[in-house]
Design an enzyme around this catalytic site. Sequence first.
Site, PDB file in Angstrom:
ATOM      1  N   GLY A 205       0.866  -1.148  -0.017  1.00 11.19           N
ATOM      2  CA  GLY A 205       0.029  -0.052  -0.121  1.00 11.19           C
ATOM      3  C   GLY A 205       0.684   1.249  -0.070  1.00 11.19           C
ATOM      4  O   GLY A 205       2.069   1.344  -0.294  1.00 11.19           O
ATOM      5  N   ASN A 206       0.404   2.425   0.402  1.00 10.95           N
ATOM      6  CA  ASN A 206       0.965   3.803   0.229  1.00 10.95           C
ATOM      7  C   ASN A 206       0.249   4.541   1.152  1.00 10.95           C
ATOM      8  O   ASN A 206      -0.667   4.170   1.985  1.00 10.95           O
ATOM      9  CB  ASN A 206       1.321   4.092  -1.042  1.00 10.95           C
ATOM     10  CG  ASN A 206      -0.318   4.549  -1.678  1.00 10.95           C
ATOM     11  OD1 ASN A 206      -0.897   5.582  -1.254  1.00 10.95           O
ATOM     12  ND2 ASN A 206      -0.678   3.838  -2.843  1.00 10.95           N
ATOM     13  N   ARG A 207       0.836   5.687   1.482  1.00 18.03           N
ATOM     14  CA  ARG A 207       0.273   6.705   2.584  1.00 18.03           C
ATOM     15  C   ARG A 207      -0.815   7.628   2.267  1.00 18.03           C
ATOM     16  O   ARG A 207      -1.201   8.464   2.959  1.00 18.03           O
ATOM     17  CB  ARG A 207       1.630   7.374   2.925  1.00 18.03           C
ATOM     18  CG  ARG A 207       2.673   6.696   3.455  1.00 18.03           C
ATOM     19  CD  ARG A 207       3.939   7.511   3.703  1.00 18.03           C
ATOM     20  NE  ARG A 207       5.091   7.103   3.599  1.00 18.03           N
ATOM     21  CZ  ARG A 207       5.585   6.159   4.839  1.00 18.03           C
ATOM     22  NH1 ARG A 207       4.898   5.960   5.776  1.00 18.03           N
ATOM     23  NH2 ARG A 207       6.694   5.431   4.538  1.00 18.03           N
ATOM     24  N   SER A 208      -1.202   7.434   1.131  1.00 19.50           N
ATOM     25  CA  SER A 208      -2.506   8.331   0.815  1.00 19.50           C
ATOM     26  C   SER A 208      -3.704   7.947   1.525  1.00 19.50           C
ATOM     27  O   SER A 208      -4.235   6.807   1.741  1.00 19.50           O
ATOM     28  CB  SER A 208      -2.932   8.094  -0.798  1.00 19.50           C
ATOM     29  OG  SER A 208      -4.084   8.850  -0.851  1.00 19.50           O
ATOM     30  N   ALA A 272      -3.273   7.641  -5.399  1.00 13.68           N
ATOM     31  CA  ALA A 272      -1.907   6.985  -5.516  1.00 13.68           C
ATOM     32  C   ALA A 272      -2.224   5.664  -5.760  1.00 13.68           C
ATOM     33  O   ALA A 272      -2.564   4.830  -4.870  1.00 13.68           O
ATOM     34  CB  ALA A 272      -1.280   7.229  -3.997  1.00 13.68           C
TER      35      ALA A 272
END
Length: 398
Positions: A205-208, A272
């Site tokens: 995943g990512n931080r969005s 993102a």
Amino acid sequence: MFAGRRIVLGVTGGVAAYKAAYLARRFIELDAEVRTVMTPAAEQFIGAATFAALTGTNPVTDLFGGTDVSPHTTLAAWADLIVVAPTTAATLSKLAHGESSNALTATVLATRAPVVVAPAMHTEMWEHPATRENVAIIERFGYTVIPPESGALAGGDHGVGRLADPEMIVAVVDGILGTGDLEGEVVLVTAGGTRESIDPVRYIGNRSSGKMGNAVARSAVDRGARVILVSAGTAPSDLGGIQFVPVESAADMAEAAWTHAPQCTIAVMTAAVADFRPKEPRSDKLRRAEGLPDIDLEPTPDVLKGVHESDPRPYLVGFAAEVGSLDTAVDKAKRKGVDLLVANDVAIEGSGFGSDNNQVAMVTPLGDVEHLPLMPKADVATAIWDRVVEARRSTPRT
Ligand code: PMT
């Protein structure tokens, strides 16, 4: 233009208060969201239960004692427009002098939304110099005053002072709400960070958070657009006017975005999206005891590219998350085929991922670059829409 718009209906203590119930019903029929705020005198003429039944929410009748510690500022911030109908001479005077002693007048004083005032009173009161002066004062504030009509008044009197025809009030409100510069547009927004399964427990995943996309979506609704928000992030706290499509992975997002894109006139791709995903996500949980896993990756679908290829193609706004310099942004704008690219350096403290603020540059494929200061994401959204509206004024719609 009522669909999804948030109207606060203020009711004061005059015999015409019963007509406010009709107004509430009309706004609801026209797909607006309606909340009511009543003065104590209004409750002498009509029950709060009437408005609760019509609108689905209890009217605010007091500044104190409810669950919300600040009901006036909550309502004031929520409103796209406040209409006070009927407005008595007493409330008119309070509005003119910034007197915020009850929930209704405090709400009007606390709002930045347009205010419509529909007075109703006896002829002598309407024609008194004090009332004339109060009307002039609130008109200087920018409030819209819908003058009363001539007709039967309380107590068997006859003359000017009867509340304007409710359909006239609806038409005036429509005119004010209808000035949105995105009226008629259907907007696709992608938001949040996608999650690509490794196994039933873990993901890439990512931080969005989805905050940037939520701000873009809310701002578009406020300017009159119909909005489809395809999001892998947190849903907006206020979904009024937004069709929310929750998704998890890049593939889910692609499917939803590509389905909706041909019906959309504008697309803003704030999401993102993971660029890679595990080729074969495990159906069982990876065990530590099995040792370090080999995870083969494969590319995810390029959601923006698919939207770009949709027919007809929406006006396309891409985002670019960079670390450090934004120098490559013009090339990216050209390569991605977007009409506008919003580039942000996600390494800036208090900006980008998860933050309430963002510092962006507006980049066009022609090489124009405009750096904006750090500002709330709601203001970034406004800046995006200002540029999109301006660009579409000079370019025919696709
Ligand atoms: O959600 P927040 O916490 O509010 O954070 C906001 C944000 C930092 C996520 C946002 O401002 C932002 O920068 N969004 C773009 C993030 C990104 O993935 O940028 P990119 O440069 O990798 O992608 C370029 C563009 O292609 C983006 O519009 C992206 O949505 C799109 N894309 C990328 C890959 C892919 N597979 N599909 C895509 O559609």
